[in-house]
Design a protein around this motif. Structure first.
Motif, PDB file in Angstrom:
ATOM      1  N   SER A 101       0.815  -1.217   0.000  1.00 39.66           N
ATOM      2  CA  SER A 101       0.000   0.000   0.000  1.00 39.66           C
ATOM      3  C   SER A 101       0.848   1.267   0.000  1.00 39.66           C
ATOM      4  N   VAL A 106      -1.660  -0.059   6.620  1.00 37.82           N
ATOM      5  CA  VAL A 106      -2.787   0.094   5.695  1.00 37.82           C
ATOM      6  C   VAL A 106      -2.670  -1.015   4.655  1.00 37.82           C
ATOM      7  N   ARG A 108      -4.944  -3.531   1.655  1.00 36.92           N
ATOM      8  CA  ARG A 108      -6.150  -3.706   0.843  1.00 36.92           C
ATOM      9  C   ARG A 108      -6.793  -5.036   1.217  1.00 36.92           C
ATOM     10  N   TRP A 113      -9.905  -0.606   2.267  1.00 34.66           N
ATOM     11  CA  TRP A 113      -8.611  -0.452   2.913  1.00 34.66           C
ATOM     12  C   TRP A 113      -8.786  -0.665   4.406  1.00 34.66           C
ATOM     13  N   LYS A 132      -8.643   5.237   0.041  1.00 36.78           N
ATOM     14  CA  LYS A 132      -7.262   5.006   0.468  1.00 36.78           C
ATOM     15  C   LYS A 132      -6.691   6.225   1.199  1.00 36.78           C
TER      16      LYS A 132
END
Length: 176
Positions: A101, A106, A108, A113, A132
């Motif tokens: 990411s 963070v 996906r 997210w 995001k």
């Protein structure tokens, strides 16, 4: 100190005496370990050389860990080393090499997210969002709230350009 000399400006240790067949007085001590740290052996005991730097400069080993401010584990210049607790050291780590990411914490998950942070031994779930930028903002806000270094989670390449004299640390990183 009877066996080695340490130059705090370069971080290099040099043998003062002959140590076996290939090690002569004046030769550079230590070798690069697969962990990235410089190591050497003194009196049949292995030492990480950044810990020896503390012994030479402070007269004792650090009570806990040593942080390499610029994240280069082989750079043992005195200005690049600071004593830290395990928790402080974790708050000043580089981004993992497998991060996809671009921001630590963070990731996906499907079309969303997921955001989390680990403080000490506690993993804190911060939420999930389809945006995001929002996920990154949540994560950065949590880093500030929990006293992470402003350099936390940066790619290692970013530290190669870091001017150590510009880095300052305060007690704010130790409060929880």
């Amino acid at each position: 100190k009877e066996l080695l000399d340490y130059d705090p400006d370069t971080g290099v240790f040099v043998w003062k005496v002959r140590r076996g067949g290939t090690i002569v007085a004046g030769s550079v001590a230590g070798c690069l370990h697969s962990s990235g740290y410089m190591h050497t052996k003194v009196d049949h005991k292995n030492y990480k050389m950044h810990r020896l730097a503390f012994l030479f400069m402070e007269g004792s080993f650090p009570p806990d860990q040593v942080d390499h401010i610029n994240h280069d584990r082989a750079d043992n210049r005195w200005e690049n080393l600071r004593p830290v607790t395990n928790q402080e050291n974790k708050r000043h780590t580089s981004m993992r090499i497998d991060n996809t990411s671009g921001v630590t914490g963070v990731c996906r998950e499907g079309r969303k997210w997921k955001v989390r942070i680990q403080v000490g031994e506690k993993r804190i779930y911060l939420g999930t969002t389809s945006d995001k930028d929002e996920a990154i903002r949540w994560r950065k806000e949590a880093e500030v709230k929990h006293g992470f270094s402003p350099y936390y989670g940066q790619p290692k390449e970013a530290f190669a350009r870091l001017n150590i004299s510009d880095v300052t640390y305060t007690e704010e990183y130790a409060n929880d």
